[in-house]
Design a protein around this motif. Sequence first.
Motif, short mmCIF file in Angstrom:
data_model
loop_
_atom_site.label_atom_id
_atom_site.label_comp_id
_atom_site.label_asym_id
_atom_site.label_seq_id
_atom_site.Cartn_x
_atom_site.Cartn_y
_atom_site.Cartn_z
N GLN A 51 0.83 -1.21 0.00
CA GLN A 51 0.00 0.00 0.00
C GLN A 51 0.86 1.26 0.00
N GLY A 52 1.90 1.25 0.85
CA GLY A 52 2.78 2.41 0.90
C GLY A 52 3.52 2.64 -0.40
N ARG A 53 3.93 1.53 -1.04
CA ARG A 53 4.67 1.68 -2.30
C ARG A 53 3.75 2.18 -3.41
N LEU A 54 2.51 1.71 -3.42
CA LEU A 54 1.55 2.24 -4.40
C LEU A 54 1.31 3.72 -4.18
N ALA A 55 1.22 4.11 -2.91
CA ALA A 55 1.00 5.53 -2.60
C ALA A 55 2.19 6.37 -3.06
N ARG A 56 3.40 5.85 -2.88
CA ARG A 56 4.58 6.58 -3.34
C ARG A 56 4.58 6.68 -4.87
N GLY A 57 4.21 5.58 -5.52
CA GLY A 57 4.11 5.62 -6.98
C GLY A 57 3.09 6.65 -7.44
N ALA A 58 1.95 6.71 -6.74
CA ALA A 58 0.93 7.69 -7.08
C ALA A 58 1.45 9.11 -6.90
N ALA A 59 2.27 9.32 -5.87
CA ALA A 59 2.84 10.65 -5.64
C ALA A 59 3.77 11.04 -6.78
N HIS A 60 4.55 10.06 -7.30
CA HIS A 60 5.42 10.35 -8.45
C HIS A 60 4.58 10.70 -9.68
N VAL A 61 3.50 9.96 -9.89
CA VAL A 61 2.63 10.25 -11.03
C VAL A 61 1.99 11.63 -10.88
N GLU A 62 1.61 11.96 -9.65
CA GLU A 62 1.01 13.27 -9.40
C GLU A 62 2.01 14.38 -9.74
N SER A 63 3.27 14.16 -9.40
CA SER A 63 4.31 15.15 -9.74
C SER A 63 4.42 15.29 -11.26
N ALA A 64 4.40 14.16 -11.96
CA ALA A 64 4.45 14.20 -13.42
C ALA A 64 3.23 14.92 -13.99
N GLN A 65 2.07 14.70 -13.38
CA GLN A 65 0.85 15.36 -13.85
C GLN A 65 0.94 16.87 -13.67
N ARG A 66 1.57 17.31 -12.59
CA ARG A 66 1.73 18.76 -12.40
C ARG A 66 2.58 19.36 -13.51
N ILE A 67 3.62 18.62 -13.93
CA ILE A 67 4.44 19.10 -15.04
C ILE A 67 3.63 19.13 -16.33
N LEU A 68 2.83 18.08 -16.57
CA LEU A 68 1.98 18.05 -17.75
C LEU A 68 1.00 19.23 -17.75
N ASP A 69 0.43 19.54 -16.59
CA ASP A 69 -0.49 20.67 -16.49
C ASP A 69 0.21 22.00 -16.78
N GLU A 70 1.45 22.11 -16.28
CA GLU A 70 2.22 23.34 -16.51
C GLU A 70 2.51 23.51 -18.00
N VAL A 71 2.93 22.43 -18.66
CA VAL A 71 3.20 22.49 -20.09
C VAL A 71 1.92 22.79 -20.87
N ALA A 72 0.83 22.15 -20.47
CA ALA A 72 -0.46 22.36 -21.16
C ALA A 72 -0.90 23.81 -21.03
N GLY A 73 -0.72 24.40 -19.85
CA GLY A 73 -1.09 25.79 -19.66
C GLY A 73 -0.28 26.71 -20.55
N GLN A 74 1.01 26.44 -20.69
CA GLN A 74 1.85 27.27 -21.57
C GLN A 74 1.47 27.08 -23.03
N ASP A 75 1.21 25.82 -23.43
CA ASP A 75 0.82 25.56 -24.81
C ASP A 75 -0.53 26.20 -25.13
N LEU A 76 -1.46 26.11 -24.19
CA LEU A 76 -2.79 26.68 -24.42
C LEU A 76 -2.70 28.20 -24.56
N ALA A 77 -1.90 28.83 -23.71
CA ALA A 77 -1.73 30.29 -23.81
C ALA A 77 -1.17 30.69 -25.17
N ALA A 78 -0.29 29.84 -25.74
CA ALA A 78 0.30 30.14 -27.04
C ALA A 78 -0.69 29.96 -28.18
N CYS A 79 -1.76 29.19 -27.94
CA CYS A 79 -2.73 28.89 -29.00
C CYS A 79 -4.04 29.66 -28.88
N MET A 80 -4.28 30.28 -27.74
CA MET A 80 -5.56 30.93 -27.53
C MET A 80 -5.68 32.19 -28.37
#
Length: 469
Positions: free
Chosen positions: A227-256
């Motif tokens: 359970q703890g290892r899955l939670a740590r894995g989820a935390a890593h994925v959440e960190s990756a998702q934050r980066i994806l959101d940041e990139v998406a926000g920059q890309d969207l601003a460039a296209c709006m």
Amino acid sequence: MSRSPAETAAAVFAQAMLGLRTSYSPQSIAIACSGGLDSMALLHLAHAWTQEQGIPLHVFHVHHGLSPNADAWLAHCEAASAAVEAIFDHRRVEVVKGKDGIEQAARKLRYRALGTMCTAHGVPLLLSAHHLDDQAETVLLQLLRGSGPAGLSGMEPASRMPELLGSPDLVLARPLLSVSRAALEHYAAAEGLAWVEDESNSDPRYSRNALRHKVMPAIAASFPGYQGRLARGAAHVESAQRILDEVAGQDLAACMDGDTVDLERLQRFSRDRIDNLLRHLFAIRGLAMPSTAWLGEMVSQLFSARDDAQLKVTHPACHIRRHRGKLHITPRLPDLAGMRDPDDVGVLDTPGQSFRWNGEASIAFPAYGGVLHFDAADMGFDSTWLRSQELIINFRKGGERLKPAANRPTRSLKQHYQALGVPSWERERAPIVSTDRSLLFAAGIGMDCQFLGTGQGNRIALRWEPQAE
């Protein structure tokens, strides 16, 4: 000296609440209480904390009516709240199985009821008893459903969920998210807590129960502490998702481009970045996240359809359209009573709605989706003449022509709309006003100059105002 599991649960809760107090400074808190072991442990911990902080504690229960024991659970939660002098409230909901199943239907109703109680009592922070095992179950379920990074991130320690709670001002926090179920059991035993058992938790027909009773014990046998290892894995994925959101926000601003997305700029990105941008756009617009297949089909149509195609991709909450190289997200509006099916020749001859103007400032036409205003103006129709006319409001049939000014050519309405850049979905909801022989006004274009004149005090200009759906 190492802490016991019970001491660990209390320490983790205290640390989590310290962070929540720093971030949100709540003047009162509430807990979601089902009466089970997890929520009773949460009640006991929250009571001690609110006593220390000197703030009110609210206990909210949702009665689903799905179990013959539901009344007993309600009574148990109310009695437990009274024992610690907490403010108790509850809501009864009627769960109707939807296309996503009874679990999902009950979940939506439960969160909305909890949000309603928070709002009614002025409570900004709601605590739930989700724990480490719940987090592991959530990650596994999302993985089995084929979810992307957002789903595999699991549950957040604290988040705003306006789509579920019904308010953007409420925060849902999970202070026990890093505490195992076993630690909570130790804590409940050490404190002598009493709780109820929901018999549906052992029903393997529910996907979460199947995981809990069949799959997870098998995993635990070979991978203790998974359970703890899955939670740590989820935390890593959440960190990756934050980066994806940041990139998406920059890309969207460039296209709006205003409220639209410029498709030429969008097409410069890789397909992965296009998908990431569009998912981000759906998220910030508060729209349900599309499936991978639906998103792929939408992108394919956006870039491959003919330039003159009236592209419309339907989403449960909106339409995705393309107009002059731009992506538009438009609401799904109901047909108006005055609209016609262009394939029905008989209906195309509908005469519209006749009316007389008797000096009103405006007249509402619900069948045509708006209000016709009669504004005093220096340039307009003679008011006496306008009163004498039998007027007709209708949607265009095709072939109508209008001359907006003496120095401008007479053109078809279609040509005017094209020149003005009015998209097709707005044209089909733009009515016209005429006499039995002449077109006087077209919404989105203006008045025909044939009957216009100047003069103070007796000239009327027509103006159309669509009503919000």
